[in-house]
Design an enzyme around this catalytic site. Structure first.
Site, short mmCIF file in Angstrom:
data_model
loop_
_atom_site.label_atom_id
_atom_site.label_comp_id
_atom_site.label_asym_id
_atom_site.label_seq_id
_atom_site.Cartn_x
_atom_site.Cartn_y
_atom_site.Cartn_z
N LYS A 49 -8.58 -8.95 -3.30
CA LYS A 49 -9.08 -8.28 -2.09
C LYS A 49 -10.22 -7.31 -2.42
O LYS A 49 -11.16 -7.17 -1.64
CB LYS A 49 -7.95 -7.55 -1.36
CG LYS A 49 -6.93 -8.46 -0.69
CD LYS A 49 -7.53 -9.36 0.39
CE LYS A 49 -6.44 -10.01 1.24
NZ LYS A 49 -6.98 -11.04 2.15
N ILE B 88 -8.01 -16.35 5.09
CA ILE B 88 -7.55 -17.26 4.04
C ILE B 88 -7.23 -16.47 2.78
O ILE B 88 -8.05 -15.67 2.32
CB ILE B 88 -8.69 -18.28 3.74
CG1 ILE B 88 -8.97 -19.14 4.98
CG2 ILE B 88 -8.34 -19.14 2.53
CD1 ILE B 88 -10.22 -19.98 4.86
N SER C 294 2.52 -15.57 5.15
CA SER C 294 2.13 -15.06 3.82
C SER C 294 3.07 -13.98 3.33
O SER C 294 3.30 -13.85 2.12
CB SER C 294 0.72 -14.47 3.87
OG SER C 294 -0.23 -15.47 3.71
N ILE D 249 1.78 -7.06 8.39
CA ILE D 249 2.31 -7.79 9.55
C ILE D 249 3.20 -8.90 9.00
O ILE D 249 2.85 -9.52 7.98
CB ILE D 249 1.15 -8.37 10.40
CG1 ILE D 249 0.30 -7.23 11.00
CG2 ILE D 249 1.69 -9.28 11.51
CD1 ILE D 249 -0.89 -7.69 11.84
N ARG D 250 4.31 -9.16 9.67
CA ARG D 250 5.24 -10.19 9.17
C ARG D 250 4.68 -11.59 9.46
O ARG D 250 4.94 -12.17 10.50
CB ARG D 250 6.61 -10.02 9.82
CG ARG D 250 7.71 -10.81 9.14
CD ARG D 250 9.02 -10.65 9.87
NE ARG D 250 9.53 -9.29 9.80
CZ ARG D 250 10.13 -8.77 8.71
NH1 ARG D 250 10.29 -9.50 7.63
NH2 ARG D 250 10.56 -7.53 8.72
N TYR E 122 1.49 -5.93 -5.04
CA TYR E 122 0.33 -6.66 -4.50
C TYR E 122 -0.47 -7.29 -5.65
O TYR E 122 -1.09 -8.34 -5.50
CB TYR E 122 -0.53 -5.74 -3.64
CG TYR E 122 -1.35 -6.49 -2.59
CD1 TYR E 122 -0.75 -7.37 -1.70
CD2 TYR E 122 -2.73 -6.32 -2.51
CE1 TYR E 122 -1.49 -8.05 -0.74
CE2 TYR E 122 -3.48 -6.99 -1.55
CZ TYR E 122 -2.85 -7.85 -0.67
OH TYR E 122 -3.60 -8.53 0.27
N ASP F 203 -10.94 -27.61 3.06
CA ASP F 203 -10.39 -27.22 1.76
C ASP F 203 -11.42 -26.31 1.08
O ASP F 203 -12.43 -26.78 0.56
CB ASP F 203 -10.12 -28.48 0.92
CG ASP F 203 -9.65 -28.13 -0.49
OD1 ASP F 203 -9.57 -26.94 -0.84
OD2 ASP F 203 -9.39 -29.08 -1.25
N VAL F 204 -11.14 -25.01 1.08
CA VAL F 204 -12.14 -24.05 0.59
C VAL F 204 -12.31 -24.07 -0.93
O VAL F 204 -13.20 -23.41 -1.46
CB VAL F 204 -11.84 -22.60 1.05
CG1 VAL F 204 -11.88 -22.50 2.57
CG2 VAL F 204 -10.51 -22.08 0.50
C1 N5H Z 1 2.20 -5.20 -1.15
C2 N5H Z 1 2.53 -6.28 -0.47
C3 N5H Z 1 3.75 -7.07 -0.85
C4 N5H Z 1 3.44 -8.14 -1.91
C5 N5H Z 1 2.96 -9.36 -1.20
C6 N5H Z 1 1.81 -9.93 -1.34
C7 N5H Z 1 1.30 -10.96 -0.45
C8 N5H Z 1 0.14 -11.51 -0.68
C9 N5H Z 1 -0.53 -12.46 0.26
C10 N5H Z 1 -0.66 -13.85 -0.30
C11 N5H Z 1 -1.75 -14.54 0.48
C12 N5H Z 1 0.68 -14.52 -0.15
C13 N5H Z 1 0.80 -15.90 -0.75
O1 N5H Z 1 -0.15 -16.49 -1.22
C14 N5H Z 1 2.18 -16.51 -0.69
C15 N5H Z 1 2.27 -17.84 -1.38
O2 N5H Z 1 2.51 -17.66 -2.76
C16 N5H Z 1 3.46 -18.64 -0.82
N1 N5H Z 1 3.32 -18.89 0.60
C17 N5H Z 1 2.73 -20.01 1.09
O3 N5H Z 1 2.30 -20.89 0.40
C18 N5H Z 1 2.63 -20.08 2.59
C19 N5H Z 1 3.42 -21.28 3.05
C20 N5H Z 1 1.17 -20.15 3.00
C21 N5H Z 1 0.97 -20.25 4.49
O4 N5H Z 1 0.60 -18.92 2.60
C22 N5H Z 1 -0.70 -18.90 2.19
N2 N5H Z 1 -1.18 -17.71 1.88
O5 N5H Z 1 -1.37 -19.91 2.13
C23 N5H Z 1 1.67 -6.73 0.67
C24 N5H Z 1 2.33 -6.73 2.03
C25 N5H Z 1 2.95 -5.39 2.37
C26 N5H Z 1 1.25 -7.06 3.09
C27 N5H Z 1 0.69 -8.46 2.98
C28 N5H Z 1 1.64 -9.59 3.18
C29 N5H Z 1 -0.63 -8.60 2.69
C30 N5H Z 1 -1.39 -9.87 2.63
O6 N5H Z 1 -2.45 -9.90 1.98
O7 N5H Z 1 -0.99 -10.89 3.25
#
Ligand code: N5H
Length: 256
Positions: free
Chosen positions: A165, A95, A198, A194-195, A158, A67-68
């Site tokens: 980032k 992460i 996240s 990448i799909r 984003y 847990d970071v």
């Molecule tokens: C310009 C874009 C599109 C906008 C999307 C942004 C995505 C950001 C990444 C973060 C990490 C996503 C995230 O935290 C999602 C969570 O709110 C909900 N999801 C979860 O909880 C899942 C289950 C877990 C596994 O996810 C995490 N992170 O713990 C960017 C895209 C074109 C590219 C992209 C998707 C970039 C990226 O940084 O991942």
């Protein structure tokens, strides 16, 4: 097409499922003959990580929760790793987290809590991990973090993650400047979209991918394998002169 990382041990942090970029990195390192240790974020990911690791060629037994957001937890995790394997040669930080509601709409509506949460999990985590990995890191150690072009330029939606980032990329440089005296290198890979899990829920992700296919110099999207192979290179001695760098693995999209 692989380099040899035989006799080397790496920690891969952030595998969620088979689509994870962390998993692409794990497969490249496994193919290169490395020994791997995995950390996962919470109980919900433990089974999928264990099932995936069982499909690799090598026998990678150490799979731990980390847990970071909790300093003591990170300290305990790396203490366990040190006791089990002695020394590590690198780690992959894969992460990030932000609240869904802050990944669209107006950036000026970002909450203080959401801003700090994104910084905490997606950026500060690299520094706390570096602190506790340092004592068990070999002289030629190498740390690799994942970033996205939205940390350099404004990309639609984003938002708070772009600021996180930017902070992560600057942390890579300050950590590189600090840890260089111990022979440890710190770099980032800026991956094309990448799909992954996240990216799930990102509206019009298809059109983002289509734009890359149409405009990027290589006219195709990035694969986890391409990121994995670049990570393997950065971990290897072939990259011994590279630190504090952000390498774009994005079909060249960033030059446009
Ligand atoms: C310009 C874009 C599109 C906008 C999307 C942004 C995505 C950001 C990444 C973060 C990490 C996503 C995230 O935290 C999602 C969570 O709110 C909900 N999801 C979860 O909880 C899942 C289950 C877990 C596994 O996810 C995490 N992170 O713990 C960017 C895209 C074109 C590219 C992209 C998707 C970039 C990226 O940084 O991942």
């Amino acid at each position: 097409m692989s380099i040899s990382l035989e006799g080397k041990t790496y920690v891969v942090m952030g595998v969620a499922n088979k689509r994870s970029i962390a998993w692409g990195i794990a497969r490249s390192l496994d193919k290169a003959g490395a020994r791997l240790i995995f950390t996962y974020a919470g109980e919900r990911f433990e089974k999928s990580v264990r099932d995936l690791v069982a499909t690799l060629e090598g026998n990678h037994e150490l799979i731990l929760p980390c847990d970071v957001t909790d300093d003591e937890n990170v300290a305990a995790c790396f203490e366990t790793i040190g006791k089990e394997v002695g020394e590590i040669h690198g780690l992959a930080h894969c992460i990030a987290f932000a609240k869904t509601e802050e990944l669209s709409g107006d950036f000026s509506e970002t909450s203080r809590e959401g801003f700090l949460l994104a910084q905490n999990i997606s950026s500060y985590s690299l520094t706390i991990i570096a602190k506790y990995a340092k004592p068990i890191m070999a002289e030629s150690g190498s740390i690799v973090a994942l970033t996205y072009i939205g940390g350099e330029r404004v990309m639609p939606n984003y938002n708070v993650m772009g600021v996180a980032k930017a902070s992560l990329e600057m942390s890579v440089r300050y950590l590189a400047a600090d840890l260089g005296k111990h022979g440890i290198r710190v770099n980032a890979i800026s991956s094309g979209p990448i799909r992954t899990l996240s990216a799930k829920g990102v509206s019009d992700f298809n059109s983002i991918l289509r734009e890359i296919e149409e405009k990027a110099p290589l006219r195709r999207n990035t694969t986890p394998e391409e990121v994995g192979d670049t990570a393997a290179f950065l971990f290897s001695d072939m990259a011994r002169g590279i630190t504090g760098e952000t390498i774009h693995v994005d079909s060249g999209y960033h030059i446009l």
